[in-house]
Design a protein around this motif. Structure first.
Motif, mmCIF file in Angstrom:
data_model
loop_
_atom_site.group_PDB
_atom_site.id
_atom_site.type_symbol
_atom_site.label_atom_id
_atom_site.label_comp_id
_atom_site.label_asym_id
_atom_site.label_seq_id
_atom_site.Cartn_x
_atom_site.Cartn_y
_atom_site.Cartn_z
ATOM 1 N N LEU A 1 0.815 -1.297 0.234
ATOM 2 C CA LEU A 1 -0.156 -0.041 -0.012
ATOM 3 C C LEU A 1 0.739 1.273 -0.107
ATOM 4 N N GLY A 2 2.044 1.290 0.411
ATOM 5 C CA GLY A 2 2.963 2.264 0.580
ATOM 6 C C GLY A 2 2.534 3.223 1.746
ATOM 7 N N LEU A 3 2.129 2.496 2.712
ATOM 8 C CA LEU A 3 1.704 3.062 3.922
ATOM 9 C C LEU A 3 2.431 2.669 5.079
ATOM 10 N N ASP A 4 2.512 3.483 6.093
ATOM 11 C CA ASP A 4 2.868 3.100 7.240
ATOM 12 C C ASP A 4 1.766 2.708 8.074
ATOM 13 N N ALA A 5 2.052 2.078 9.536
ATOM 14 C CA ALA A 5 1.012 1.551 10.166
ATOM 15 C C ALA A 5 0.065 2.620 10.787
ATOM 16 N N ARG A 6 0.310 3.847 10.843
ATOM 17 C CA ARG A 6 -0.493 4.880 11.189
ATOM 18 C C ARG A 6 -1.467 5.325 9.888
ATOM 19 N N GLY A 7 -1.167 4.983 8.688
ATOM 20 C CA GLY A 7 -1.907 5.269 7.645
ATOM 21 C C GLY A 7 -2.947 4.173 7.411
ATOM 22 N N THR B 1 -13.304 2.368 17.214
ATOM 23 C CA THR B 1 -12.349 1.371 17.548
ATOM 24 C C THR B 1 -11.790 1.743 18.938
ATOM 25 N N PRO B 2 -11.159 0.707 19.557
ATOM 26 C CA PRO B 2 -10.502 1.143 20.878
ATOM 27 C C PRO B 2 -8.939 2.075 20.769
ATOM 28 N N PHE B 3 -9.018 2.697 19.673
ATOM 29 C CA PHE B 3 -7.666 3.658 19.255
ATOM 30 C C PHE B 3 -7.414 4.588 20.654
ATOM 31 N N ALA B 4 -8.355 5.347 20.925
ATOM 32 C CA ALA B 4 -8.061 6.263 22.202
ATOM 33 C C ALA B 4 -7.518 5.578 23.412
ATOM 34 N N GLU B 5 -8.514 4.473 23.712
ATOM 35 C CA GLU B 5 -8.421 3.568 24.929
ATOM 36 C C GLU B 5 -6.966 2.987 25.028
ATOM 37 N N LEU B 6 -6.300 2.635 23.934
ATOM 38 C CA LEU B 6 -5.271 1.922 23.794
ATOM 39 C C LEU B 6 -3.874 2.974 23.666
ATOM 40 N N GLY B 7 -4.426 4.020 23.582
ATOM 41 C CA GLY B 7 -3.395 5.129 23.638
ATOM 42 C C GLY B 7 -2.452 5.337 22.408
ATOM 43 N N LEU B 8 -3.265 4.778 21.300
ATOM 44 C CA LEU B 8 -2.314 4.917 20.190
ATOM 45 C C LEU B 8 -2.332 6.236 19.199
ATOM 46 N N ALA B 9 -2.605 7.306 19.773
ATOM 47 C CA ALA B 9 -2.149 8.370 19.132
ATOM 48 C C ALA B 9 -0.917 8.991 19.630
ATOM 49 N N ASP B 10 -0.405 8.348 20.672
ATOM 50 C CA ASP B 10 1.056 8.625 21.292
ATOM 51 C C ASP B 10 1.976 8.542 20.032
ATOM 52 N N PRO B 11 2.699 9.728 19.652
ATOM 53 C CA PRO B 11 3.423 9.838 18.618
ATOM 54 C C PRO B 11 4.889 8.923 18.701
ATOM 55 N N GLY B 12 4.953 8.614 20.039
ATOM 56 C CA GLY B 12 6.363 7.810 20.456
ATOM 57 C C GLY B 12 6.060 6.238 20.020
ATOM 58 N N LEU B 13 4.962 5.917 19.669
ATOM 59 C CA LEU B 13 4.581 4.470 19.744
ATOM 60 C C LEU B 13 5.388 3.871 18.278
ATOM 61 N N SER B 14 6.170 2.890 18.398
ATOM 62 C CA SER B 14 6.822 2.221 17.269
ATOM 63 C C SER B 14 5.809 1.572 16.318
ATOM 64 N N GLU B 15 6.463 1.437 15.148
ATOM 65 C CA GLU B 15 5.754 0.844 13.998
ATOM 66 C C GLU B 15 5.427 -0.651 14.537
ATOM 67 N N ASP B 16 6.122 -1.299 15.166
ATOM 68 C CA ASP B 16 5.873 -2.551 15.614
ATOM 69 C C ASP B 16 4.630 -2.503 16.897
ATOM 70 N N ALA B 17 4.829 -1.630 17.661
ATOM 71 C CA ALA B 17 3.681 -1.594 18.601
ATOM 72 C C ALA B 17 2.311 -1.165 17.748
ATOM 73 N N LEU B 18 2.446 -0.510 16.820
ATOM 74 C CA LEU B 18 1.128 -0.003 16.185
ATOM 75 C C LEU B 18 0.650 -1.381 15.421
ATOM 76 N N ILE B 19 1.338 -2.175 14.787
ATOM 77 C CA ILE B 19 1.153 -3.470 14.080
ATOM 78 C C ILE B 19 0.514 -4.556 15.093
ATOM 79 N N ALA B 20 1.192 -4.611 16.022
ATOM 80 C CA ALA B 20 0.863 -5.500 17.354
ATOM 81 C C ALA B 20 -0.502 -5.098 17.601
ATOM 82 N N ALA B 21 -0.934 -3.769 17.719
ATOM 83 C CA ALA B 21 -2.097 -3.288 18.034
ATOM 84 C C ALA B 21 -3.062 -3.718 17.137
ATOM 85 N N MET B 22 -2.939 -3.679 16.049
ATOM 86 C CA MET B 22 -3.891 -4.178 14.751
ATOM 87 C C MET B 22 -4.126 -5.584 14.845
#
Length: 129
Positions: free
Chosen positions: A51-57, A64-85
């Protein structure tokens, strides 16, 4: 890859619209309920690359539980975001269409025509009738 694959959620009107457009164009997409059959981390990484996207894209925020999981935190790694998905596939934005000649996140829904221009011709003809 023969037939296109759509990561689909039946209750999503955008996803149903894209699926209908593909079928109306004579395609026989493989429908994957990505909530019931979520992608692995490896598969998600491969699709993100296509897709040519990073996980945030590819993260869905609404309904979704986006806010509850704290996924807006810009410090989260790509691996952490993928693990959440992977753990919460509802976080994956939809619909994603994968074909032998490309892949696309259909947001807005008309982006499907970028991957399947013939589908736009069929859709336009049907809208005119």
């Amino acid at each position: 890859m023969g037939n296109p694959v759509i990561w689909h959620k039946q209750t999503c009107s955008t996803s149903r619209w894209v699926l209908g457009v593909l079928r109306d164009a004579g395609l026989a997409p493989v429908v994957r309920d990505y909530i019931a059959d979520p992608p692995s981390g490896t598969e998600l990484r491969d699709v993100l690359a296509r897709l040519g996207l990073d996980a945030r894209g590819l993260i869905r925020r609404k309904g979704t539980p986006f806010a509850e999981l704290g996924l807006a935190d810009p410090g989260l790694s790509e691996d952490a975001l993928i693990a959440a998905m992977v753990a919460h596939p509802i976080l994956i934005e939809r619909p994603v269409v994968l074909a032998s000649h490309g892949a696309i996140l259909c947001r807005p829904k008309e982006r499907v025509f970028d991957l399947f221009p013939r589908a736009q011709q069929v859709w336009s003809q049907r809208q005119g009738s």
